[in-house]
Design a protein around this motif. Structure first.
Motif, short mmCIF file in Angstrom:
data_model
loop_
_atom_site.label_atom_id
_atom_site.label_comp_id
_atom_site.label_asym_id
_atom_site.label_seq_id
_atom_site.Cartn_x
_atom_site.Cartn_y
_atom_site.Cartn_z
N ALA A 1 9.19 -1.45 -0.46
CA ALA A 1 8.91 -0.50 -1.55
C ALA A 1 8.21 0.74 -1.00
CB ALA A 1 8.06 -1.16 -2.62
N ALA A 2 7.61 0.62 0.20
CA ALA A 2 6.99 1.80 0.83
C ALA A 2 8.07 2.60 1.53
CB ALA A 2 5.91 1.36 1.82
N ASN B 1 11.64 14.60 -1.38
CA ASN B 1 11.35 13.20 -1.79
C ASN B 1 11.20 13.15 -3.31
OD1 ASN B 1 8.80 14.37 -2.31
ND2 ASN B 1 8.12 13.88 -0.23
N ALA C 1 3.22 10.10 -8.21
CA ALA C 1 4.21 11.20 -8.09
C ALA C 1 4.50 11.80 -9.45
CB ALA C 1 5.50 10.69 -7.46
N VAL D 1 11.89 1.22 -12.31
CA VAL D 1 11.37 -0.08 -11.85
C VAL D 1 10.00 0.19 -11.22
CG1 VAL D 1 11.69 -2.07 -10.32
CG2 VAL D 1 13.68 -1.02 -11.42
N ASN E 1 6.92 0.11 -8.92
CA ASN E 1 6.73 -0.27 -7.51
C ASN E 1 5.52 -1.15 -7.32
OD1 ASN E 1 5.03 2.04 -8.15
ND2 ASN E 1 4.52 2.08 -5.98
N ASP F 1 11.89 8.15 -13.09
CA ASP F 1 11.56 8.01 -11.67
C ASP F 1 12.31 6.77 -11.18
OD1 ASP F 1 8.40 7.22 -9.94
OD2 ASP F 1 10.50 7.05 -9.32
N ALA G 1 12.91 5.84 -7.95
CA ALA G 1 12.71 5.58 -6.51
C ALA G 1 12.83 4.10 -6.16
CB ALA G 1 11.35 6.10 -6.07
N HIS H 1 14.54 7.67 1.82
CA HIS H 1 13.93 6.71 2.76
C HIS H 1 13.77 5.34 2.14
CE1 HIS H 1 9.84 6.48 1.01
NE2 HIS H 1 10.14 7.70 0.57
N ARG I 1 1.21 -6.47 -1.88
CA ARG I 1 2.58 -6.38 -2.39
C ARG I 1 3.58 -6.76 -1.31
NH1 ARG I 1 4.62 -0.56 -3.60
NH2 ARG I 1 4.74 -0.62 -1.35
C1 LIG Z 1 8.32 4.23 -8.12
C2 LIG Z 1 8.00 5.29 -7.08
N1 LIG Z 1 7.95 6.58 -7.47
C3 LIG Z 1 7.70 7.57 -6.58
C4 LIG Z 1 7.47 7.29 -5.25
C5 LIG Z 1 7.21 8.43 -4.29
O1 LIG Z 1 8.27 8.50 -3.39
P1 LIG Z 1 8.15 9.55 -2.17
O2 LIG Z 1 7.99 10.89 -2.80
O3 LIG Z 1 9.44 9.38 -1.40
O4 LIG Z 1 6.94 9.12 -1.39
C6 LIG Z 1 7.52 5.95 -4.81
C7 LIG Z 1 7.24 5.61 -3.36
N2 LIG Z 1 6.46 4.43 -3.27
C8 LIG Z 1 5.71 4.13 -2.23
C9 LIG Z 1 5.53 4.81 -1.08
O5 LIG Z 1 4.66 4.05 -0.31
N3 LIG Z 1 4.29 2.91 -0.98
C10 LIG Z 1 4.93 2.93 -2.17
O6 LIG Z 1 4.83 2.08 -3.05
C11 LIG Z 1 7.79 4.93 -5.73
O7 LIG Z 1 7.85 3.64 -5.35
#
Ligand SMILES: Cc1ncc(COP(=O)(O)O)c(CNc2co[nH]c2=O)c1O
Length: 409
Positions: free
Chosen positions: A31-32, A94, A126, A174, A176, A201, A203, A226, A382
């Motif tokens: 999830a990261a 991102n 975010a 979903v 995270n 969202d 992601a 990513h 997690r």
């Molecule tokens: C649900 C959700 N929304 C937004 C983001 C932001 O994504 P980014 O802009 O690509 O960073 C993440 C990244 N989640 C995580 C990034 O590192 N640990 C996490 O749980 C996410 O899991």
């Protein structure tokens, strides 16, 4: 649904062979970010080796090849999420930047005092921090749809908040942190009924399950390369074309203009209007390769595999007797992750012991601090799964719990 050939999949990820202190890495932090298959790395290397050039159709072969690859990557993404076409697909850095694009280009221009921004208590920073700051700057009010004790959205509360004062509804598809799968089509319908914009969202959804933005019906949908076996440095903002046409860009420069004079400038066509400067060309090639790779496996099979591993992890952790698990029970309302705490052991200590066993999990607030405040815990551990994870890797995680208990509880 035909099970995945996980062994064959793992062969495409050399990183999963890595050992630390003689132990093979157990990567449960998807999830990261997810790991990158050879097919994606090879596609990006091929770009740099054979047709690297700047885009926007320079008058030479290499630029034309790079331009076509970059433009067609938009078509591939549109096809993958069932958008109408490349005009609805903006490449960002991102998910975070995708949310900020809407905030700067629409939110700051359109929100007024008294408007309501409806978020959920499980939002990632975010979106939560972005819309919280935009509301402060515009005088709008932020309200959060409650999360029930079982980690699901209180949809009665959602229907109460999403009324004619609602200007925006922004929700995670979903979670995270909880793994909760939210009823995003229903939320988009509620928003539309009351003239509010809907932002999803995605992601933690696009990498993990079939996503059809036309069926969901939201105005915007954001995700990151990513987290879907693709490269860092590229994200996607899907937006309905009629909305994007009306929106002013908030980042200016070359590539996004039509005509520039000393007095004024006019903007280019979609999606280029929102893509100033030299874009993430190699990353777009990598994202397209990731989509090809995922679709070769099948998103429905990926979803089934993740749900099966998450179910197994949930059941193994629940059987320990001293583990508190957050979010819904395993099933259609839980995606491929489990966040938990072990009685008497701080999440950071647990993750550190896991690391002694070369098990990579995430400990912290997962960029959902308000949700952790609501859960009454400073942090959680997690485990998040992807196509290459196995039950044996879950067993390795559970076996490490005893060390943590002996040391810390
Ligand atoms: C649900 C959700 N929304 C937004 C983001 C932001 O994504 P980014 O802009 O690509 O960073 C993440 C990244 N989640 C995580 C990034 O590192 N640990 C996490 O749980 C996410 O899991």
């Amino acid at each position: 649904i035909e099970p995945l050939d996980v062994a064959a999949i793992r062969d495409e990820f050399p990183i999963l062979e890595r050992e630390f202190d003689g132990q093979q890495v157990v990567y449960l932090d998807n999830a990261a970010t997810t790991q990158t298959p050879d097919a994606v790395v090879d596609a990006m290397s091929d770009y740099y080796r054979r047709y690297n050039s700047n885009v926007h159709r320079g008058i030479h072969h290499l630029s034309q090849e790079a331009s076509i690859a970059y433009e067609e990557a938009h078509d591939r993404v549109a096809d993958f999420i069932n958008a109408d076409g490349r005009e609805e697909i903006i490449f960002t850095k991102n998910t975070t930047e995708s949310e900020n694009l809407i905030a700067y280009s629409w939110g700051l221009n359109e929100l007024e005092p008294g408007d309501r921004v409806v978020l959920t208590e499980m939002e990632h920073h975010a979106s939560l921090v972005t819309w919280q700051q935009v509301a402060k700057q515009t005088g709008a009010d932020v309200e959060y749809i409650r999360v029930d004790d079982d980690g699901r959205l209180d949809m009665d509360h959602a229907r109460e908040l999403i009324d004619d004062d609602a200007a925006i509804v922004s929700a995670v598809h979903v979670s995270n942190t909880l793994g909760t799968v939210n009823p995003v089509s229903e939320l988009a319908d509620l928003a539309r009924e009351h003239g509010a914009l809907s932002i999803i969202d995605g992601a933690q959804a696009v990498p993990n399950r079939p996503v059809d933005v036309s069926e969901i019906g939201a105005d915007f949908y954001a995700f990151s390369g990513h987290k879907m076996a693709g490269p860092t440095g590229i994200g996607v903002l899907y937006g309905k074309q009629e909305l994007l046409e009306e929106m002013e860009p908030y980042l200016y420069g070359g590539g996004m203009i039509r005509k520039v004079t000393f007095d004024e400038s006019t903007w280019g066509d979609l999606p280029w209007k929102f893509e100033p400067g030299t874009p993430p060309i190699a990353e777009a090639v990598g994202l397209e390769a990731a989509i090809d790779w995922l679709e070769e496996i099948g998103m429905d099979r990926i979803q089934a595999h993740e749900e099966e591993i998450a179910r197994y992890a949930y059941e193994q952790l629940a059987a320990e007797g001293d583990v508190e698990i957050y979010g819904p029970e395993p099933g259609p309302d839980r995606g491929g992750l489990v966040s938990f705490n072990v009685d008497g052991v701080h999440a950071h200590d647990l993750a550190s012991i896991m690391n002694d066993h070369t098990v990579a999990v995430r400990a912290g607030d997962h960029c959902t601090q308000p949700l952790h405040d609501k859960l009454g815990v400073p942090a959680s551990t997690r485990a998040s799964f992807y196509v290459y994870n196995t039950r044996e890797e879950v067993d390795a995680m559970v076996e490490a719990l005893d060390d943590a208990r002996q040391l810390f509880s």
